[in-house]
Structure formats: structure tokens, C-alpha cells
Design a protein around this motif. Structure first.
Motif, mmCIF file in Angstrom:
data_model
loop_
_atom_site.group_PDB
_atom_site.id
_atom_site.type_symbol
_atom_site.label_atom_id
_atom_site.label_comp_id
_atom_site.label_asym_id
_atom_site.label_seq_id
_atom_site.Cartn_x
_atom_site.Cartn_y
_atom_site.Cartn_z
ATOM 1 N N CYS A 83 0.844 -1.192 0.000
ATOM 2 C CA CYS A 83 0.000 0.000 0.000
ATOM 3 C C CYS A 83 0.882 1.245 0.000
ATOM 4 N N ILE B 16 -0.543 10.483 -8.505
ATOM 5 C CA ILE B 16 -1.886 9.904 -8.484
ATOM 6 C C ILE B 16 -2.694 10.575 -9.581
ATOM 7 N N GLY C 98 -7.161 8.869 -9.589
ATOM 8 C CA GLY C 98 -7.295 7.954 -8.464
ATOM 9 C C GLY C 98 -6.393 6.747 -8.493
ATOM 10 N N LYS C 99 -5.439 6.703 -9.449
ATOM 11 C CA LYS C 99 -4.548 5.557 -9.558
ATOM 12 C C LYS C 99 -3.088 6.004 -9.544
ATOM 13 N N MET D 196 -10.353 7.316 -0.401
ATOM 14 C CA MET D 196 -9.071 6.828 0.088
ATOM 15 C C MET D 196 -8.919 6.985 1.599
ATOM 16 N N LEU E 145 -3.904 4.097 -0.519
ATOM 17 C CA LEU E 145 -4.082 3.424 -1.802
ATOM 18 C C LEU E 145 -3.502 2.027 -1.671
ATOM 19 N N TYR F 137 -9.377 1.216 -0.382
ATOM 20 C CA TYR F 137 -9.449 1.673 -1.761
ATOM 21 C C TYR F 137 -8.271 1.110 -2.558
ATOM 22 N N GLY G 298 -5.904 1.513 -5.302
ATOM 23 C CA GLY G 298 -5.439 2.600 -6.154
ATOM 24 C C GLY G 298 -4.065 2.388 -6.753
#
Length: 206
Positions: free
Chosen positions: A82, A108, A111-112, A174, A183, A196, A198
Motif C-alpha cells: 500500500c 496519483i 485515483g490511480k 481513500m 491506496l 481503496y 489505487g
């Protein structure tokens, strides 16, 4: 993966090493805490660590008078799993050398975050390492089979339980704990717990 030092120029955008702090008493107190049988343990604030002489200067100087907590992340880890960030810097102090896996918050996108943007930095035992608020991070990685112990210094109540508010912004997806945006990689235990997802790409290991 290249492993840089926290003293290398590549670390400057992620954080800095603070000078002038006496970490010996803190390291002794950290070493007095037993290692977990497996995996990674984390406690936001540990009384025996907060009783150390360094606690006052960290709050008054490093955090400019803010109320702080001094806890520890310790155990056995070699994987990214993470990335998280806070609204403030975090300070890390290891009893032994350890490696931080870091990425920049601006990486980011929609959102990724691609794990190809993660960089690795080795910190020596006893160094007071500030990780900036804009630097995503998570559990340190060990450099030896006997694991790691890393003190984690943050504003008080960070990483504690929170009743998640109604979502206003996409970032709210998040929010995982108080002052903690997370993430998760799909392979992580946190993802299976509902965090989440991500992170895309390889679950980086050291």
C-alpha cells in the motif's frame, strides 16, 4: 530496483534528514519491545517511547509545537502492499538500517498510481528522517532477516480510528483512518479488508 540513500540528491523531493537529535535513548526503548511472531505491527503512540527525552524536542522543534505521538512500526516486511499520505510530514527513526518505498502525491492520476513511479531509499540506523506530506509511504522494508523497528512520529491521533464522513470529493474514497489516505495494491491484505484499490502494476518487493 535501484536503492538510493536518504543522503542522495534523489531524496530531496521526498524528504530530508534532520540533524542534532539524540536518538540513543529512543533506540534502547524501541529495542526493549518484542518483535511480533510474524508480519508487521503498528502502534500510533507507545508510552515507553513517549517517555524518552527526544519526545519533547520532536514536538517543540520538528513539529513546531504541535501535539505529537511517538509510536512504532516493527516486524518483517519486504513488500510495498500500500501507499498512504497525511496532511503533514512524518518522521521515521530506525534501530537498524531500513528501506522506505516512496512515491509523489502528484503521481496519483484519476485515483490511480503506477508502482513504476515508486522509488526506494535506505536510511541508516539512528537517522531522523522526515518524509514530506506529499510523499506517499507505508510500512518500512527490512534489510536483514531479523526484521526492523522504526519509530513513527506524527501529529497526535493520526492513524487512529475514524467514522468516515460522507464523500464530498473523490479523495474521500481513500480515507482509511484519521489523517490517513490509503491506496492499496489489489494483492494486499488491506484491499481484502475494503481499502481503496489505487495501486496498479507490480507489488514492489525489496
Amino acid at each position: 530496483m535501484t536503492i538510493y540513500s536518504v543522503f542522495d540528491p534523489e531524496f530531496k523531493e521526498f524528504g530530508k534528514v534532520l540533524e542534532g537529535y539524540d536518538t540513543k535513548g529512543l533506540i534502547d526503548a524501541m529495542n526493549a519491545i518484542d518483535m511480533p511472531a510474524e508480519g508487521v505491527a503498528y502502534e500510533p503512540g507507545i508510552p515507553s517511547l513517549e517517555a524518552c527525552d527526544i519526545f519533547g524536542p520532536l514536538g517543540k522543534n520538528a513539529f513546531g509545537g504541535m501535539p505529537i505521538q511517538l509510536g512504532m512500526c516493527w516486524g518483517y516486511n519486504k513488500a510495498l502492499n500500500c501507499l498512504e499520505y497525511h496532511r503533514n510530514s512524518e518522521i521515521n527513526i530506525g534501530t537498524t538500517d531500513f528501506v522506505l518505498l516512496l512515491a509523489k502525491q502528484e503521481k496519483i492520476i484519476d485515483g490511480k498510481l503506477d508502482t513504476a513511479d515508486v522509488k526506494a531509499f535506505k536510511a541508516p540506523a539512528g537517522a531522523v528522517v522526515e518524509v514530506y506530506a506529499t510523499s506517499l509511504h507505508y510500512a518500512p522494508c527490512m534489510v536483514a532477516d531479523d526484521g526492523f523497528r522504526v519509530a513513527i512520529v506524527l501529529p497526535k491521533d493520526t492513524n487512529t480510528d475514524i467514522d468516515k464522513p460522507a464523500e464530498i470529493d473523490f479523495e474521500d474514497k481513500m480515507l482509511w483512518a484519521r489523517n490517513k489516505w490509503l491506496l492499496a495494491h489489489p494483492d494486499s491484505a488491506e484491499a481484502k479488508q475494503g481499502a481503496y484499490v489505487g495501486l496498479v502494476g507490480e507489488n514492489v518487493t525489496i
